[in-house]
Design a protein around this motif. Structure first.
Motif, PDB file in Angstrom:
ATOM      1  N   GLY A   9       1.089  -1.227  -0.206  1.00  0.00           N
ATOM      2  CA  GLY A   9       0.088   0.250   0.043  1.00  0.00           C
ATOM      3  C   GLY A   9       0.211   0.898   0.148  1.00  0.00           C
ATOM      4  O   GLY A   9       0.013   2.316  -0.252  1.00  0.00           O
ATOM      5  N   THR A  10       1.870   1.258   0.597  1.00  0.00           N
ATOM      6  CA  THR A  10       3.233   2.202   0.838  1.00  0.00           C
ATOM      7  C   THR A  10       3.785   2.244  -0.783  1.00  0.00           C
ATOM      8  O   THR A  10       3.073   3.861  -1.312  1.00  0.00           O
ATOM      9  CB  THR A  10       4.015   1.929   1.456  1.00  0.00           C
ATOM     10  OG1 THR A  10       3.213   1.992   3.080  1.00  0.00           O
ATOM     11  CG2 THR A  10       5.006   3.403   1.433  1.00  0.00           C
ATOM     12  N   ILE A  11       3.669   1.848  -1.350  1.00  0.00           N
ATOM     13  CA  ILE A  11       4.168   1.644  -3.080  1.00  0.00           C
ATOM     14  C   ILE A  11       3.032   2.452  -3.739  1.00  0.00           C
ATOM     15  O   ILE A  11       3.638   3.295  -4.322  1.00  0.00           O
ATOM     16  CB  ILE A  11       4.970   0.829  -3.349  1.00  0.00           C
ATOM     17  CG1 ILE A  11       6.245   0.068  -2.007  1.00  0.00           C
ATOM     18  CG2 ILE A  11       5.424   0.395  -4.643  1.00  0.00           C
ATOM     19  CD1 ILE A  11       6.192  -1.097  -2.963  1.00  0.00           C
ATOM     20  N   ALA A  12       2.278   2.043  -3.796  1.00  0.00           N
ATOM     21  CA  ALA A  12       1.163   2.446  -3.939  1.00  0.00           C
ATOM     22  C   ALA A  12       0.238   3.604  -4.242  1.00  0.00           C
ATOM     23  O   ALA A  12       0.525   4.273  -5.005  1.00  0.00           O
ATOM     24  CB  ALA A  12      -0.575   1.531  -4.043  1.00  0.00           C
ATOM     25  N   ILE A  13      -0.047   3.923  -2.639  1.00  0.00           N
ATOM     26  CA  ILE A  13      -0.149   5.424  -2.996  1.00  0.00           C
ATOM     27  C   ILE A  13       1.022   6.123  -2.990  1.00  0.00           C
ATOM     28  O   ILE A  13       1.117   7.359  -3.453  1.00  0.00           O
ATOM     29  CB  ILE A  13      -0.879   5.509  -1.306  1.00  0.00           C
ATOM     30  CG1 ILE A  13      -1.767   4.822  -0.547  1.00  0.00           C
ATOM     31  CG2 ILE A  13      -0.909   7.122  -0.873  1.00  0.00           C
ATOM     32  CD1 ILE A  13      -2.414   4.448   0.070  1.00  0.00           C
ATOM     33  N   SER A  14       1.789   6.410  -2.800  1.00  0.00           N
ATOM     34  CA  SER A  14       3.680   7.300  -3.427  1.00  0.00           C
ATOM     35  C   SER A  14       3.273   7.341  -5.136  1.00  0.00           C
ATOM     36  O   SER A  14       3.746   8.345  -4.741  1.00  0.00           O
ATOM     37  CB  SER A  14       4.831   6.310  -2.326  1.00  0.00           C
ATOM     38  OG  SER A  14       4.641   6.637  -1.596  1.00  0.00           O
ATOM     39  N   LEU A  15       3.288   6.236  -4.877  1.00  0.00           N
ATOM     40  CA  LEU A  15       2.969   6.362  -6.641  1.00  0.00           C
ATOM     41  C   LEU A  15       2.218   7.127  -7.516  1.00  0.00           C
ATOM     42  O   LEU A  15       2.039   8.105  -7.795  1.00  0.00           O
ATOM     43  CB  LEU A  15       3.226   4.938  -7.295  1.00  0.00           C
ATOM     44  CG  LEU A  15       3.953   3.749  -7.300  1.00  0.00           C
ATOM     45  CD1 LEU A  15       3.723   2.812  -8.461  1.00  0.00           C
ATOM     46  CD2 LEU A  15       4.919   4.447  -8.475  1.00  0.00           C
ATOM     47  N   THR A  16       0.426   7.346  -6.565  1.00  0.00           N
ATOM     48  CA  THR A  16      -0.346   8.851  -6.995  1.00  0.00           C
ATOM     49  C   THR A  16      -0.052   9.739  -6.990  1.00  0.00           C
ATOM     50  O   THR A  16      -0.777  10.259  -7.375  1.00  0.00           O
ATOM     51  CB  THR A  16      -1.567   7.625  -6.685  1.00  0.00           C
ATOM     52  OG1 THR A  16      -1.416   7.425  -4.875  1.00  0.00           O
ATOM     53  CG2 THR A  16      -2.494   6.484  -7.119  1.00  0.00           C
TER      54      THR A  16
ATOM     55  N   SER B 148      -3.204  11.914  -0.684  1.00  0.00           N
ATOM     56  CA  SER B 148      -3.128  10.494  -1.004  1.00  0.00           C
ATOM     57  C   SER B 148      -1.905  10.992  -0.152  1.00  0.00           C
ATOM     58  O   SER B 148      -1.179   9.540   0.916  1.00  0.00           O
ATOM     59  CB  SER B 148      -2.026  10.566  -2.727  1.00  0.00           C
ATOM     60  OG  SER B 148      -1.939  10.510  -3.091  1.00  0.00           O
ATOM     61  N   GLY B 149      -0.971  11.921   0.265  1.00  0.00           N
ATOM     62  CA  GLY B 149      -0.364  12.511   1.963  1.00  0.00           C
ATOM     63  C   GLY B 149      -1.388  11.611   2.735  1.00  0.00           C
ATOM     64  O   GLY B 149      -0.396  11.106   3.806  1.00  0.00           O
ATOM     65  N   VAL B 150      -1.944  12.351   2.859  1.00  0.00           N
ATOM     66  CA  VAL B 150      -3.092  11.770   4.092  1.00  0.00           C
ATOM     67  C   VAL B 150      -3.331  10.149   3.978  1.00  0.00           C
ATOM     68  O   VAL B 150      -3.716   9.278   4.819  1.00  0.00           O
ATOM     69  CB  VAL B 150      -4.635  12.267   4.159  1.00  0.00           C
ATOM     70  CG1 VAL B 150      -5.797  12.219   5.051  1.00  0.00           C
ATOM     71  CG2 VAL B 150      -3.999  13.829   3.703  1.00  0.00           C
ATOM     72  N   ALA B 151      -3.405   9.530   2.934  1.00  0.00           N
ATOM     73  CA  ALA B 151      -3.926   8.116   2.772  1.00  0.00           C
ATOM     74  C   ALA B 151      -2.568   7.408   3.580  1.00  0.00           C
ATOM     75  O   ALA B 151      -2.823   6.558   3.972  1.00  0.00           O
ATOM     76  CB  ALA B 151      -4.303   7.923   1.440  1.00  0.00           C
ATOM     77  N   LEU B 152      -1.283   7.580   3.332  1.00  0.00           N
ATOM     78  CA  LEU B 152      -0.341   7.472   3.541  1.00  0.00           C
ATOM     79  C   LEU B 152       0.083   6.950   5.274  1.00  0.00           C
ATOM     80  O   LEU B 152       0.315   5.872   6.061  1.00  0.00           O
ATOM     81  CB  LEU B 152       1.053   8.169   3.126  1.00  0.00           C
ATOM     82  CG  LEU B 152       1.614   8.172   1.081  1.00  0.00           C
ATOM     83  CD1 LEU B 152       2.668   8.796   1.726  1.00  0.00           C
ATOM     84  CD2 LEU B 152       1.988   5.862   1.912  1.00  0.00           C
TER      85      LEU B 152
ATOM     86  N   VAL C 292      -1.015   4.507  10.782  1.00  0.00           N
ATOM     87  CA  VAL C 292      -1.115   5.259  12.031  1.00  0.00           C
ATOM     88  C   VAL C 292      -2.919   3.967  12.401  1.00  0.00           C
ATOM     89  O   VAL C 292      -2.308   3.965  12.939  1.00  0.00           O
ATOM     90  CB  VAL C 292      -1.573   6.612  11.913  1.00  0.00           C
ATOM     91  CG1 VAL C 292      -2.314   6.799  13.068  1.00  0.00           C
ATOM     92  CG2 VAL C 292      -0.761   7.247  11.699  1.00  0.00           C
ATOM     93  N   VAL C 293      -3.697   3.949  11.326  1.00  0.00           N
ATOM     94  CA  VAL C 293      -4.484   3.254  11.502  1.00  0.00           C
ATOM     95  C   VAL C 293      -4.982   1.830  10.765  1.00  0.00           C
ATOM     96  O   VAL C 293      -4.824   1.012  12.097  1.00  0.00           O
ATOM     97  CB  VAL C 293      -6.055   3.689  10.694  1.00  0.00           C
ATOM     98  CG1 VAL C 293      -7.267   3.372  10.746  1.00  0.00           C
ATOM     99  CG2 VAL C 293      -6.103   5.627  11.355  1.00  0.00           C
ATOM    100  N   LEU C 294      -4.117   1.594   9.770  1.00  0.00           N
ATOM    101  CA  LEU C 294      -3.941   0.630   9.188  1.00  0.00           C
ATOM    102  C   LEU C 294      -2.811  -0.850   9.829  1.00  0.00           C
ATOM    103  O   LEU C 294      -3.598  -2.198  10.310  1.00  0.00           O
ATOM    104  CB  LEU C 294      -4.105   0.340   7.824  1.00  0.00           C
ATOM    105  CG  LEU C 294      -4.802  -1.525   7.027  1.00  0.00           C
ATOM    106  CD1 LEU C 294      -6.014  -2.356   7.896  1.00  0.00           C
ATOM    107  CD2 LEU C 294      -4.831  -0.695   6.004  1.00  0.00           C
TER     108      LEU C 294
END
Length: 388
Positions: free
Chosen positions: A268-275, A364-368, A373-375
């Motif tokens: 997930g970190t890789i994916a969201i960083s790309l977006t 996308s930063g919020v998603a990271l 922190v949550v997941l």
């Protein structure tokens, strides 16, 4: 003797073909709808945002119900129903159009999309060996995005040769064809005697919250690019969607096993960083080439993002609850899609495209942050319980 590790089968192939044809129709409408609202219905970019976003309203409202229905009656019913609902929604738009009628059609299309996505994803997971479930879901999502990539080129080609009414008629027929293919799926009974799944399944909440912010960059890009393209000299943007969908397909093909191997947090970190990077490219590279590069990078991130989070959704979930858990997860995405287009329609009108792309990058930063922190703590607990 059947190979227990086998993923691909006749049933899996039928599923992928039906899903791809369905999403060809969905993709064909993507670059045309904002221009249809502005040019044919003589409305504004803000109203175009509401029309585009309306597809997610019915999807959001019905997703949980479809999830429960799939658990009780099986995924085949959801897939066929999704195709038929979508075809009716497109047929509504064939009639002399205005904003209310167009929104009504989009609501039916959204309901169909919710049923198809829930049914197809869960069936792919059910058909896959236990250690290849995310890979199975990834491959059916390749079919989704190949359709979304081919569709815009087809839609713009039909429009060049005819009219919007013929476009909507063509897409109606495509959706009926997808339903015909889905009828070839063998019937798989659901779990009618199992306890009713919750309307909102707890396993889908934390991953859904991450995804709701993670998808905003690509969703807003998809809404903005048909109108943004005009400002930088692009008369047609269908090829941008095609490049994005090819990027998604390639990323899913070559990284299909990554979430199963490294888990949802790393993937997930890789994916969201790309977006996030793609949104920054769109903001600071204001050219035709920049649009293609930004779309390709964001699409690769989107390709990995949803499959990356699926393990966190289905881990420790009983088979009859998978539809409900996946429906809850994707319900968060529907909500994000529903509000993103109207919000960015307002932002583009108020502050312009560059600032809007920067705002999409910040989501996308919020998603990271939410991912870690949550997941992440919840996933660590799930892994601990699995290994104890």
């Amino acid at each position: 003797m059947a190979n227990p590790d086998r993923l691909f089968s006749r049933e899996f192939a039928i599923l992928c073909i039906s899903a791809m044809v369905f999403f060809v129709a969905m993709g064909a409408s993507s670059p045309l709808l904002p221009k249809f609202v502005v040019d044919e219905l003589h409305s504004t970019k803000l109203i175009a945002g509401f029309v585009v976003g309306s597809v997610a309203v019915s999807s959001l409202c019905l997703r949980s119900w479809f999830g429960r229905l799939g658990g009780q009656r099986g995924s085949r019913l959801l897939i066929i129903s999704g195709c038929l609902l979508g075809s009716f929604g497109m047929a509504v738009m064939i009639m002399p159009s205005n904003i209310p009628l167009t929104v009504a059609g989009r609501l039916f299309v959204g309901a169909g999309q919710a049923a198809m996505m829930t049914g197809a994803t869960v069936l792919a997971i059910d058909l896959a060996p236990s250690h290849r479930r995310v890979e199975g879901a990834s491959y059916v999502m390749v079919a989704f995005h190949l359709g979304l990539g081919i569709g815009p080129v087809i839609g713009e080609a039909v429009l060049r040769l005819s009219s919007y009414r013929i476009v909507w008629l063509t897409l109606t027929l495509l959706l009926l064809a997808a339903a015909a293919v889905a009828f070839c799926l063998p019937h798989r009974g659901g779990h009618p005697d199992a306890p009713r799944s919750p309307w909102v399944h707890p396993s889908g909440i934390a991953p859904g919250l991450v995804a709701s912010f993670g998808v905003i960059a690509f969703v807003s890009f998809s809404f903005m690019v048909p109108l943004y393209g005009r400002e930088i000299g692009m008369n047609e943007v269908g090829l941008v969607f095609t490049v994005a969908s090819i990027s998604i397909a390639l990323a899913r093909l070559f990284m299909s096993r990554l979430p199963d191997r490294v888990g949802p947090i790393v993937a997930g970190t890789i994916a969201i960083s790309l977006t996030l990077c793609g949104a920054l490219v769109a903001a600071f590279w204001s050219s035709i080439a920049g649009v293609y590069v930004a779309g390709g990078i964001m699409a690769a991130g989107m390709a990995l993002q949803v499959p990356a989070l699926i393990p966190a959704v289905i881990e420790a979930v009983k088979e009859h609850d998978r539809s409900s858990a996946m429906a809850t997860f994707t319900m968060f995405i529907d909500f994000s899609v529903a509000i993103t287009a109207p919000i960015f329609g307002f932002l583009v009108t108020s502050i312009g495209y560059r600032s809007s792309f920067l705002i999409s990058a910040s989501t996308s930063g919020v998603a990271l942050v939410l991912l870690h922190v949550v997941l992440s703590p919840r996933w660590a607990v799930a892994i601990h319980h699995r290994t104890v």
